[in-house]
Design an enzyme around this catalytic site. Sequence first.
Site: not given
Length: 823
Positions: A370, A561-562, A567, A669, A673
């Site tokens: 992952h 998100k985290r 990110k 993901t 969504k």
Amino acid sequence: MPEPSQSASPATSHNGNGSEDLKRSIRNHLKYSQARDWPSSTPLDRYNSVALAVRDRLVERWISTQHKYHENDPKRIYYLSMEFLVGRALSNYLVNLDFKNEFYQALKELGIRLEELEVNDIEMGLGNGGLGRLAACYLDSMATLGLPAYGYGIRYEYGIFYQKIVNGFQVETADNWLRKGNPWEIPRPDYIYPVKFYGTTRQGIDEEGQPVSEWVDTHDDVMAMAYDIPIPGYHNETVNNLRLWGARSTREFDLEVFNEGDYIQAVSRKHESETISKVLYPNDQNMWGKELRLKQEYFFVSASLQDIIRRYKRTHATYSQFSNKVAIQLNDAHPALAIPELMRILVDKECRPWEEAWEIAVQTFAFTNHTVLPEALEKWTVELMARVLPRHLEIIYEINHRFLKLARKHFPKDEKRIERLSLVEEKPVKSIRMSNLAIVGSHAVNGVAQLHSDILKTRVFKEYYELFPDRFHNITNGITQRLWLKSCNPELAALITRTVGEEWTTNLDVLRQLLPYVKDKDFCRQWREVKQNNKARLARHIQEELSIELNPDSLFDVQVKRIHEYKRQLLCALHAVALYNRLKENPSADPVPRSIIFAGKAAPGYEMAKLVIKLINSIADKINGDPDTRDRLKVVFVPNYNVTKAEWIIPGADLSEQVSTAGHEASGTGNMKMALNGALTIGTLDGANIEIRDQVGKDNIFIFGLTAEEVEHTRTQGYRPNKYYESNPELKQTLDMIRDGYFAPGHPHIFQPLIDSLLVHGDPYRVLVDFDGYAQTQKKVEQLYLDPETWTRKSIINSANMGMFSSDRSIRDYCRLIWNIEP
Ligand code: D6G
């Protein structure tokens, strides 16, 4: 045991899906399970009664599904995962049940309000983020496809922490989710297995004169007890099992202490062993090498394998069919100890020859990677392994020895390569590389998006790919449309069903049939109205929770998100400041009003990520408090992001922020969504963003920034972040304001570490080089937003092309490429 004869009364209060049946059932549970009459019942009593009534309706199918598996003995799929981020229980179950209307009718007639159920609904936060939520989506798809699948994990007593924001800072509190009990789980004290730790190994000779090893003198052993949770498929007869292990103390005492006469201390030591399943490690994409974590991993792997073997042995006397009947998917390398554990069982306990055992293991296991972040690839020091799992360490050495012999045959005289392939890392601290173990011990390895799988083959696991080219696959992640459209966005789901029928709930490709409707003015108007309503719902939640009023006509720009440096929430935060400055400098400007919505948790020990949260909140305070920018710019940080919050944030997003440094996000993901719910994506060419672009077309997505290759290039060819700071006045002004304490009057230097990371420590995540491209692309976003008709068309095109991102497709891929079974 033989079944006692039954009286012929088919209808009991435990079945029947009519509203009268449900009412009777709820009343009965209130009385006989909760021991309450109606007037004295509390909302929790009523929640439990409703939950038990719903659970009853699953039980029959649950039993018959499991019975069928026992009868037919199909190949079973075991999904081993340290995390299952399921979200709210009751609302989740209702998505898949076929008597939702009757259920609401029953509640109405009983006078039970949905809100009172929601407040008491259990949030199963047994995961950190993407990896755990993926596992939950996969359980849903496997049950919907009718696959004989089992989830195995840990029943953490404390799931992911609860995030509070205090003075702009993240403060963690414990998520004591079981405090009110859990009506959805069935404890199974008869499914209980011993799990050993520590001790030493003893070498000997078996009856045939072969050397054998035995794991002896273990201590602090613990029992793993099963808790079963039903996983129903969507509108079908399948109910699969999610089995979570809880740690229970053994019956044995610490004899030394006991003999010394300290009974109380002996008992309390026993209970310390139960800490193994107490708490989920709250680190996403990071591994700290803590002993308790290693024990958690072994605990759940050992119990799961004992259970899998018990089930296999019910119908098989030998192991010859094992890998034809058992597929074990390792969700990341966290459960990779299952490989040496199966070897230990087969070789030490079942006395199978090594070669035979190894063949079985490799054919049984498959491994999903992952991440490519080095800090997330698990390693255990040899010192720790030798202490906690001495026999497993020996087995890993033996696996490594045999594997390197083979590797040397392929690559003679290439010791550098052999070092990289080895399961053992010599420096700086001698350690076991768990991903390497997982690759060597599996017949299939997959990445989770095309780019990620390519990076695995060409960079991270390059030498393995050269050795085992056929082992490597790509299976792009997916999401279940039952939760992420039907349940979280009922209005859009209803519009879609009215237009193209209901088949999309189990065949997401059907959404393509929406494409012709982009020309249908009336359909487009309805689509826009639905989005508007979802934005209003999101705004209401934010108003209630944070007392911040959002302009429902503003562009809802969402990054949830985290929180992680790669990110790049920081990129969006810098952009918010730049927008603010533009407004301040030109008060008469008439820009597109924007509401920037952030949410996400940072690992409690991750200082930089926590500082980003503080920065976002400080920027938000300043901007939201400024009357000059009112109604034109707002910044919001929604605390405690979880599955439930995602369910109301995602449908309300206009713009989906997917801006990770290219080459870092394995898949994502959230990107799927939001696009499914009609948001347009602004993103880098990273993870599944690339495949989203391919599906929706490059004109319907906003792509910017360096490619993964270009990011690599900056690493080898040099990168000067200061160049961008000096040459872009808007960026310079933004960074200077943050550095000089404009947003933190009380603590002027608080954000210095963020600035230093960008300007002094080389901007490891390439925020500055991508800033200009991002800001320019945001201008294009605004232009498009000024044309609602075109925006809506693109929104429909996004949603309509999400078929391939259904987790049903992902699971079908696993069946075909890896598990070798037919759904
Ligand atoms: C679930 C449902 C129950 C069934 C059990 C089977 O708890 O009806 O008997 O699973 O468990 P295994 O024997 O397959 O472990």
